[in-house]
Design an enzyme around this catalytic site. Structure first.
Site, PDB file in Angstrom:
ATOM      1  N   LYS A 122       0.815  -1.217   0.000  1.00  0.00           N
ATOM      2  CA  LYS A 122       0.000   0.000   0.000  1.00  0.00           C
ATOM      3  C   LYS A 122       0.849   1.269   0.000  1.00  0.00           C
ATOM      4  O   LYS A 122       0.591   2.200  -0.772  1.00  0.00           O
ATOM      5  CB  LYS A 122      -0.942   0.004   1.210  1.00  0.00           C
ATOM      6  CG  LYS A 122      -2.027  -1.037   1.171  1.00  0.00           C
ATOM      7  CD  LYS A 122      -2.999  -0.891   2.329  1.00  0.00           C
ATOM      8  CE  LYS A 122      -2.397  -1.245   3.666  1.00  0.00           C
ATOM      9  NZ  LYS A 122      -2.082  -2.687   3.793  1.00  0.00           N
ATOM     10  N   THR A 123       1.833   1.321   0.885  1.00  0.00           N
ATOM     11  CA  THR A 123       2.620   2.541   1.007  1.00  0.00           C
ATOM     12  C   THR A 123       3.429   2.819  -0.250  1.00  0.00           C
ATOM     13  O   THR A 123       3.467   3.955  -0.743  1.00  0.00           O
ATOM     14  CB  THR A 123       3.559   2.453   2.233  1.00  0.00           C
ATOM     15  OG1 THR A 123       2.764   2.367   3.419  1.00  0.00           O
ATOM     16  CG2 THR A 123       4.462   3.665   2.324  1.00  0.00           C
ATOM     17  N   GLU A 166      -3.926   5.693   1.666  1.00  0.00           N
ATOM     18  CA  GLU A 166      -3.960   4.244   1.838  1.00  0.00           C
ATOM     19  C   GLU A 166      -5.276   3.858   2.506  1.00  0.00           C
ATOM     20  O   GLU A 166      -5.887   4.666   3.206  1.00  0.00           O
ATOM     21  CB  GLU A 166      -2.791   3.780   2.706  1.00  0.00           C
ATOM     22  CG  GLU A 166      -1.431   4.036   2.101  1.00  0.00           C
ATOM     23  CD  GLU A 166      -0.297   3.566   3.004  1.00  0.00           C
ATOM     24  OE1 GLU A 166      -0.512   2.621   3.799  1.00  0.00           O
ATOM     25  OE2 GLU A 166       0.795   4.147   2.922  1.00  0.00           O
TER      26      GLU A 166
END
Length: 465
Positions: A122-123, A166
């Site tokens: 995600k990051t 996110e």
């Protein structure tokens, strides 16, 4: 549920304001003219930055931190009704929202909202998209779960209708979001202290996918098992991505340079769009880049803007982050704390110049360690030498009979040299004793294991003077 009018600033108190996500949200509303206070268990760079921008920061959580002029309290998933500030807010009948509820309401103020979900990546993917948005001069608001050099931290407040964040599945927090562009990178077992099983997780991701706005697009990794279960009944559009297949967005002619960073051609529905060279290593980052490409093409960005953005991205903090080299030993730090992430990181390390790979790993939570015991042992055994620290408990108190000493034994049974030490000083000393020229030292985990690498670099630097 209490609804915020973001056109009329109020006083918001954040319980757990020092977290990477909470601090970012506090920064956004600070810059929008809100009065902000908050508490955390300890001071950090993030709390100090918020204080410098005008927030009132309280170290330690107690009822007195909730002042009479507080209009709203926002709390993290780790805060429960026995928390003294929670109790004080409830007694004073102050409205309360979870972090996810607050973020969901914030997102609703932006016409072009983007949420990046998935068990892993995600990051990095959010950061890749951030670089594309910046390359396209969209002036976005960005909330990312790591420190990104391009925005000088984990938050950027823009003036446009673009909001990027996110979306974490833990405690179903992402079900509070209704973005125009929804991205699902992968779906695997994790957070088993909350979810019953993988099917329970998949049901949550299906509900998350259904939250995509009708005029928006769900972007989905084709490698997810039975993707039709996730997309069933969707009112929005859909687009798929995957490496070297027949997806809407795919790749060809993949090559890797001497540090394991990929170059590849990318295709949009059968038509070649361009070629991009990444500055972050590993095959998993090809998939992350494809997700970013799929979003950008669906949102109408040009190939030139996509290539410029991706090629300007050099990684985020704690994602295969180069930390230094001393006495010929290269130190890398990585956030990997799930077996799939560990395998991806060690696969990337295999293509990085090195002699031996020494992995210093700090398991994250007893629940996760117990649930994936054998998977952790198998993944870590891919390193040449594994050194384990104690489990980072995070929000947990019950050890569930799990210990890093026993995990080290399981790794040794797979034929890999493995050790356990109860404190960081002992690990640093041991690493200093065994490391040799050309070794690749990777500190790995979601806790504070990075401190071992920092201490190793500092010690070797002082010894060499």
């Amino acid at each position: 549920m209490y609804t915020i009018n973001f056109k009329h600033p109020i006083h918001i108190h954040f319980i757990g304001i020092g977290g990477i996500s909470m601090s970012g949200l506090a920064e956004i509303v600070l810059r929008e003219g809100f009065s902000v206070s908050g508490s955390d268990s300890r001071s950090s760079e993030l709390t100090e930055l918020l204080a410098a921008h005008g927030a009132r920061i309280c170290i330690g959580q107690k009822a007195g931190n909730i002042s009479a002029d507080t209009d709203l309290v926002v709390y993290t998933a780790a805060i429960h009704p026995d928390n003294p500030e929670w109790q004080a807010a409830a007694a004073a009948k102050i409205p309360m929202l979870s972090r996810a509820e607050f973020l969901g309401q914030l997102m609703d103020n932006y016409k072009r909202s983007i949420a990046v979900a998935g068990t892993h990546g995600k990051t990095t993917t959010t950061s890749m998209i951030a670089h594309i948005l910046l390359a396209a001069d969209t002036d976005p608001t960005i909330s990312v779960g790591g420190m990104l050099a391009a925005i000088g931290g984990n938050i950027r407040v823009g003036a446009s209708d673009v909001f990027l964040t996110e979306a974490c599945e833990y405690t179903n927090s992402f079900l509070n979001f209704h973005p125009r562009y929804n991205i699902i990178l992968n779906i695997e077992e994790d957070h088993m202290d909350f979810f019953k099983d993988l099917q329970d997780i998949r049901r949550s991701f299906h509900r998350f996918a259904a939250n995509t706005l009708p005029d928006g697009v769900l972007i989905l990794n084709s490698a997810i098992d039975c993707p039709e279960e996730i997309t069933e009944g969707l009112c929005s559009g859909t687009a798929t991505f995957g490496i070297g297949g027949k997806e809407d967005y795919t790749t060809a002619e993949i090559s890797f340079n001497e540090t394991g960073c990929a170059s590849f051609d990318f295709y949009c529905r059968g038509e070649m769009s361009g070629r991009v060279s990444l500055k972050v290593p590993g095959e998993h980052n090809i998939s992350n880049a494809l997700a970013a490409i799929a979003f950008a093409k669906e949102a109408g960005f040009s190939d030139a803007q996509i290539i410029c953005g991706l090629q300007s991205f050099g990684g985020t903090a704690r994602r295969f982050e180069y930390r230094g080299i001393r006495n010929g030993v290269t130190v890398i730090d990585d956030y990997a704390h799930h077996p799939t992430e560990i395998r991806a990181t060690l696969a990337a390390a295999a293509n990085y110049p090195h002699g031996r790979v020494i992995c210093v790993f700090q398991p994250h939570t007893y629940t996760r360690t117990k649930a994936f015991w054998h998977e952790f042992a198998e993944a870590l055994a891919r390193a040449d030498i594994v050194i384990l620290a104690d489990v980072y408990a995070a929000r947990e108190t019950d050890t569930l009979g799990v210990s890093s000493s026993d995990l080290a034994k399981s790794i040794r049974e797979l034929g890999t040299e493995s050790y356990y030490f109860p404190d960081f000083d002992q690990i640093k000393t041991f690493v200093s004793e065994i490391s040799m020229n050309r070794d690749l030292l990777i500190t790995m985990g979601a806790g504070d294991i990075y401190r071992v690498g920092e201490a190793f670099l500092t010690e070797n630097e002082s010894n060499s003077d």
